[in-house]
Motif scaffolding. Structure first.
Motif, PDB file in Angstrom:
ATOM      1  N   ILE A 105      52.047 -57.871  -2.924  1.00  0.00           N
ATOM      2  CA  ILE A 105      51.516 -59.227  -2.769  1.00  0.00           C
ATOM      3  C   ILE A 105      50.289 -59.264  -3.667  1.00  0.00           C
ATOM      4  O   ILE A 105      49.393 -58.429  -3.517  1.00  0.00           O
ATOM      5  CB  ILE A 105      51.119 -59.523  -1.313  1.00  0.00           C
ATOM      6  N   SER A 128      54.745 -62.648  -4.920  1.00  0.00           N
ATOM      7  CA  SER A 128      55.414 -61.500  -4.300  1.00  0.00           C
ATOM      8  C   SER A 128      56.913 -61.655  -4.520  1.00  0.00           C
ATOM      9  O   SER A 128      57.384 -62.733  -4.888  1.00  0.00           O
ATOM     10  CB  SER A 128      55.102 -61.501  -2.793  1.00  0.00           C
ATOM     11  N   LEU A 159      48.295 -55.766  -3.502  1.00  0.00           N
ATOM     12  CA  LEU A 159      48.549 -55.033  -2.256  1.00  0.00           C
ATOM     13  C   LEU A 159      49.916 -54.390  -2.357  1.00  0.00           C
ATOM     14  O   LEU A 159      50.917 -55.085  -2.577  1.00  0.00           O
ATOM     15  CB  LEU A 159      48.533 -55.995  -1.068  1.00  0.00           C
ATOM     16  N   SER A 215      45.663 -64.378   6.960  1.00  0.00           N
ATOM     17  CA  SER A 215      46.415 -63.825   8.083  1.00  0.00           C
ATOM     18  C   SER A 215      47.729 -64.569   8.220  1.00  0.00           C
ATOM     19  O   SER A 215      47.954 -65.594   7.589  1.00  0.00           O
ATOM     20  CB  SER A 215      45.597 -63.959   9.371  1.00  0.00           C
ATOM     21  N   SER A 216      48.589 -64.036   9.089  1.00  0.00           N
ATOM     22  CA  SER A 216      49.870 -64.695   9.327  1.00  0.00           C
ATOM     23  C   SER A 216      49.998 -64.921  10.830  1.00  0.00           C
ATOM     24  O   SER A 216      49.036 -65.390  11.439  1.00  0.00           O
ATOM     25  CB  SER A 216      50.989 -63.836   8.745  1.00  0.00           C
ATOM     26  N   LEU A 228      51.271 -67.345   4.772  1.00  0.00           N
ATOM     27  CA  LEU A 228      49.906 -66.830   4.881  1.00  0.00           C
ATOM     28  C   LEU A 228      48.911 -67.973   5.038  1.00  0.00           C
ATOM     29  O   LEU A 228      48.954 -68.946   4.297  1.00  0.00           O
ATOM     30  CB  LEU A 228      49.529 -66.028   3.628  1.00  0.00           C
ATOM     31  N   GLY A 251      54.389 -64.325   4.023  1.00  0.00           N
ATOM     32  CA  GLY A 251      53.854 -63.843   5.303  1.00  0.00           C
ATOM     33  C   GLY A 251      54.729 -62.757   5.900  1.00  0.00           C
ATOM     34  O   GLY A 251      54.237 -61.832   6.564  1.00  0.00           O
ATOM     35  N   PHE A 254      53.904 -59.591   4.120  1.00  0.00           N
ATOM     36  CA  PHE A 254      52.574 -59.193   4.614  1.00  0.00           C
ATOM     37  C   PHE A 254      52.691 -58.418   5.925  1.00  0.00           C
ATOM     38  O   PHE A 254      52.141 -57.335   6.086  1.00  0.00           O
ATOM     39  CB  PHE A 254      51.802 -60.503   4.821  1.00  0.00           C
ATOM     40  N   ARG A 255      53.475 -58.972   6.853  1.00  0.00           N
ATOM     41  CA  ARG A 255      53.618 -58.303   8.152  1.00  0.00           C
ATOM     42  C   ARG A 255      54.501 -57.070   8.037  1.00  0.00           C
ATOM     43  O   ARG A 255      54.320 -56.102   8.772  1.00  0.00           O
ATOM     44  CB  ARG A 255      54.159 -59.281   9.202  1.00  0.00           C
ATOM     45  N   LYS A 257      54.418 -55.087   5.639  1.00  0.00           N
ATOM     46  CA  LYS A 257      53.496 -54.050   5.160  1.00  0.00           C
ATOM     47  C   LYS A 257      52.523 -53.640   6.254  1.00  0.00           C
ATOM     48  O   LYS A 257      51.642 -52.819   6.032  1.00  0.00           O
ATOM     49  CB  LYS A 257      52.707 -54.562   3.947  1.00  0.00           C
ATOM     50  N   ILE A 259      50.165 -55.449   7.403  1.00  0.00           N
ATOM     51  CA  ILE A 259      48.811 -55.967   7.179  1.00  0.00           C
ATOM     52  C   ILE A 259      48.576 -57.053   8.223  1.00  0.00           C
ATOM     53  O   ILE A 259      49.352 -58.007   8.322  1.00  0.00           O
ATOM     54  CB  ILE A 259      48.643 -56.546   5.760  1.00  0.00           C
TER      55      ILE A 259
END
Ligand code: SF4
Ligand code: SF4
Ligand code: SF4
Ligand code: SF4
Lengths: 741, 140
Positions: A105, A128, A159, A215-216, A228, A251, A254-255, A257, A259
């Motif tokens: 990302i 991403s 990331l 954040s998500s 996100l 998102g 992201f999750r 990963k 994070i």
């Protein structure tokens, strides 16, 4: 166009500082946190818009490194989306999929981002590999994270990797600390999490606006449509608010990963932190634009008053508002969710820019909503907007015309971390499948997905957030639902494919393109999938009628995707470009391009970076990145003509009801466009004629647009085009293309 | 609230004065030797009479300021907090009287503080500070 007059006496009287607070959970969250790694760095401010380094963080093996920004990166990729695509290309292989650790990302604000004098200059671009499309997705998002990251010392954040347990990445641009922290327990949903983290990392009350959180939420991990939230602290409301990097499931990555959040604490913002070469030009251009908003907005789009929801009734009046999964273009109940309503419901006299200096201020907020369902039932919250996309997607497209439910849907999409546009389109698809018997109560495990049933809609979303029931199936998105329904043998495959509004795996955003050839191309001939930010031509085509001929439309599909790409290279918002125009704009040649504003952008770029460009060079800058992205798609196994195909619902009437709702127009087209006589023909016969004509016309449009873009008829950029743009300097790019020539 | 007003029966827009008001404002209030940076600007019309750019402390700029850098003080005067200002110039763009000023050498803009320094130096007694009610907050 009907123009609403603003009546301040009709604004609802809501105390906008009142809402449920979650700060009592702060200590519990803190107790569950443990530092995994801390590295110092030298904070620095940009010079001519660039800090000249990027930050790489691997959340799996905890590697933290700084990388230099090369001259080639600046020359070819500029920044923002360009930097994102460049880093992503280098990080992945053709076989990489969204949930492989090497997927990245990348967040990058662009050289102009962080300017405070012109409207719409605080954007972050997020790139991403998408779980929905398997190709790069890019998203342009407000909020303070990108500018504060840059003012801490980085032009981009990469990331990579995957953590075992949830982590938070904190960048302190004042003290010069990068910290990766593990977190056990604590909230996941954005409206709680970001409030806690903002207060946790701010030094004191005055520091709150200098902290931003990405954040998500709970639903992102159980679906492919995660989004996100990028936060900013609203000083008037004294609360944390969000803008969303919505499309394409970032998102979810992201999750995946693990994070939980990114937090940045930047220095106190001032007007010159970018250290531009020519602040005077920036000041003058900015003030000129602020005056334009003051003088013209009230008589033009009223963006400052209503935000983007101002076009709900315009779209309805022109039969272009998506209703019941894009079947129809208007609805008698639209007045319940039109801009006159939102004008009362959104708090006025506050400052609703998503970055400093945005006088367009479209980031409206509706305060004092008491939730009726879900885990936060009974809480009083502040909800975004809603924006047009949400009023149309969560509202009319699903037949939901109750504004409180619409706001609740919007709230839960945001806090659960899913894209409102995607949710609107996929729910509309589910509802139409329910209407046509492809789905029924048994197949939805008890959810009664009838048009307008907002409670069932919300329950489907809560299920998804819990990772259970039919909600989990819905969270796969339209493309995978189509495949699943067909595999289950739940209905006619052709019908399912015709009405499932996705292209490349991404759901359509909320414009009815059926009657606008330009918008059909604007959606389907995109790099990332059908999102209007690349070519929002429907207004130009159908309302302002500025591109009447076939040639005009094909040319618009060359120029505007490039022009609009440029915003994302620099960290600009697209709305201030044409959502207000100079009073004399219509007298200018090529008025639909808003020439004075194009010149503003040219001036702002040159004044920031010192690189002198003109309006032609602006397009060349974009074309480099746009064609690079096209080749990237091809490298990942898509990006060819067949992937630009459009579902028939986006091109013409799929069902008899749809045909009959516009029979006069369609019959007329049989005469004027096909030279035939509709008399005596059945609706089915007339629909078949339309299908042949409309798909043929779309195919012809593809040919013209590809040729104009310098692509083969299979949609592949030619070697000549790559050379012209200097992309032949990248042997890998040339290799990808060669396999398809 | 304290408000600066001008009487054009008395002000002759620089025909028989040296714009003492502007000069004094620039030097004393903003510490710069340039009348163009004064918070008030008086222009003469060729046909006689003149026009003044004055801040009436209406508070519109306060409404649009994104960083809460503009607030009324105890006297009702709209004051700028330089520490909070982010230099966005929305105050300038949204002031209908063009009374929010900007010096190209400074990043933070400036405005009239209703201090009365200019009042004292006007040779014709054309300026005065009056006390008027605070207007209601406007939605702009
Ligand atoms: S127009 Fe809206 S989205 Fe764009 S920068 Fe301004 S507030 Fe943000
Ligand atoms: S500077 Fe302008 S907007 Fe601000 S108080 Fe004075 S007159 Fe009003
Ligand atoms: S320039 Fe400063 S005082 Fe004026 S509106 Fe912007 S932040 Fe407020
Ligand atoms: S009252 Fe003070 S600040 Fe205002 S114009 Fe006169 S001298 Fe300048």
């Amino acid at each position: 166009m009907s123009q609403l007059v603003f009546d301040p006496t009709k604004v609802m009287d809501i105390d906008y500082t009142k809402r449920t607070e979650y700060l009592d959970r702060l200590e519990a969250l803190r107790a569950g946190m443990r530092t995994l790694k801390e590295v110092p760095f030298q904070p620095s401010l940009p010079d001519k818009g660039y800090t000249n380094r990027t930050l790489y963080v691997n959340v799996g093996n905890l590697e933290v490194t700084e990388k230099p920004v090369t001259q080639q990166m600046k020359d070819v990729f500029i920044g923002g989306r360009g930097f994102g695509l460049y880093h992503l290309w280098n990080a992945v292989k053709p076989t990489t999929r969204w949930n492989d650790p090497e997927n990245e990302i990348v967040i990058s604000p662009g050289p102009v981002a962080g300017m405070t004098q012109y409207a719409g200059t605080g954007k972050s671009l997020v790139v991403s590999l998408s779980p929905q499309t398997d190709i790069p997705i890019d998203s342009n998002v407000g909020g303070f994270y990108g500018p504060l990251l840059k003012f801490s010392g980085f032009d981009a954040l990469e990331l990579q990797g995957k953590a075992d347990k949830d982590v938070i990445l904190f960048v302190d641009g004042v003290k010069g600390i990068i910290r990766i922290e593990e977190v056990e327990g604590g909230p996941e949903d954005s409206h709680v999490l970001a409030e806690l983290l903002t207060h946790m990392y701010a030094e004191d009350e005055k520091d709150l606006p200098n902290v931003s959180v990405v954040s998500s939420g709970a639903a992102a991990a159980h679906s492919l449509i995660g989004m996100l939230n990028f936060s900013f602290y609203d000083r008037r409301r004294k609360c944390v608010r969000f803008k969303q990097a919505g499309r394409g499931g970032i998102g979810t990555v992201f999750r995946d990963k693990r994070i939980r959040a990114l937090v940045v604490r930047g220095p106190k913002v001032a007007g010159d932190l970018n250290h531009p070469v020519d602040p005077e030009t920036i000041a003058k251009t900015g003030i000129k634009y602020h005056k334009e908003i003051r003088e013209n907005d009230g008589g033009q789009c009223m963006m400052r008053r209503n935000g983007t929801a101002h076009i709900v009734e315009i779209m309805d009046a022109y039969d272009l508002l998506p209703v019941h999964n894009f079947q129809y273009g208007s609805h008698p109940d639209v007045h319940k969710i039109d801009s006159a309503y939102w004008q009362q419901r959104c708090t006025q006299a506050t400052v609703d820019g998503c970055w400093y200096g945005c006088s367009m201020a479209c980031a409206k907020g509706a305060d004092g909503l008491v939730l009726k369902t879900g885990p936060y039932k009974g809480d009083m919250v502040t909800v975004d907007g809603p924006e047009y996309e949400n009023a149309a997607g969560l509202g009319s497209n699903c037949g939901v015309f109750d504004p409180d439910y619409l706001l609740e849907l919007n709230f839960y999409c945001d806090t659960y971390g899913i894209c409102t546009i995607t949710w609107g389109t996929l729910t509309a698809f589910v509802m139409e499948c329910y209407q046509r018997g492809i789905l029924n109560r048994e197949r939805t495990c008890g959810l009664e997905m009838t048009w307008g049933n907002a409670e069932a809609d919300l329950e489907m979303m809560h299920q998804m957030a819990r990772g259970e029931g039919f909600g989990k199936i819905a969270g796969m998105g339209v493309k995978k639902m189509k495949e699943y329904f067909i595999k289950q043998g739940w209905g006619d495959p052709q019908l399912i494919n015709d009405i499932g509004m996705e292209n490349k795996g991404l759901e359509y955003s909320q414009y009815m393109s059926k009657e606008s050839l330009a918008q059909q191309g604007g959606y389907a001939l995109t790099n990332k999938g059908p999102q209007h930010d690349e070519a929002w031509l429907i207004f130009m085509d159908m309302v302002n009628k500025q591109i009447p001929t076939f040639e005009d439309k094909a040319e618009a599909l060359y120029y505007f995707p490039l022009f609009r790409t440029w915003f994302g290279l620099n960290g600009f918002c697209k709305l201030p470009w044409n959502d207000v125009v100079p009073a004399n704009n219509s007298e200018q040649p090529e008025a639909h391009k808003v020439p004075e504003h194009v010149q503003n952008y040219v001036d702002l770029f040159s004044a920031t970076t010192g690189v002198k460009i003109d309006k032609e060079e602006l397009i060349v800058q974009s074309a480099k990145v746009y064609n690079f992205q096209r080749v990237f798609n091809i490298r990942m196994g898509k990006g060819l003509r067949l992937h630009d195909a459009a579902p028939y619902r986006s091109l013409g009437p799929v069902t008899k009801e749809e045909y009959e709702s516009r029979a006069e127009r369609y019959d007329q087209q049989i005469v004027t466009e096909m030279g035939l006589d509709p008399a005596g023909k059945s609706t089915e016969e007339k629909m078949a004629l339309h299908r042949t004509w409309r798909t043929g016309r779309f195919s012809k449009l593809m040919d013209s647009v590809y040729a104009r873009r310098g692509w083969t008829s299979n949609g592949v950029p030619t070697l000549e085009r790559l050379k012209e743009l200097g992309l032949d300097a990248f042997p890998e790019v040339v290799d990808v293309v060669k396999q398809h020539l | 609230m304290k408000q600066l007003v001008i009487d054009f029966q008395k002000c002759d827009a620089g025909r028989n004065c040296n714009h003492e008001c502007e000069m004094e404002c620039a030097i004393k209030v903003f510490k710069v030797d340039d009348p163009a940076q004064a918070a008030l600007q008086i222009k003469a019309y060729e046909e006689g009479g003149g026009k003044a750019i004055l801040c009436d402390q209406c508070g519109d700029c306060m409404v649009v300021c994104p960083s809460e850098a503009l607030k009324r003080n105890k006297l009702g005067v709209v004051m700028i907090d330089k520490q909070l200002c982010v230099g966005c110039y929305m105050c300038i763009g949204f002031c209908e009287k063009d009374a929010f000023m900007r010096n190209p050498d400074w990043i933070v803009p400036h405005k009239c503080t209703s201090c009365g320094v200019c009042v004292k130096v006007c040779p014709h007694g054309a300026l005065s500070i009056v006390d008027v009610p605070e207007p209601a907050v406007r939605i702009i």
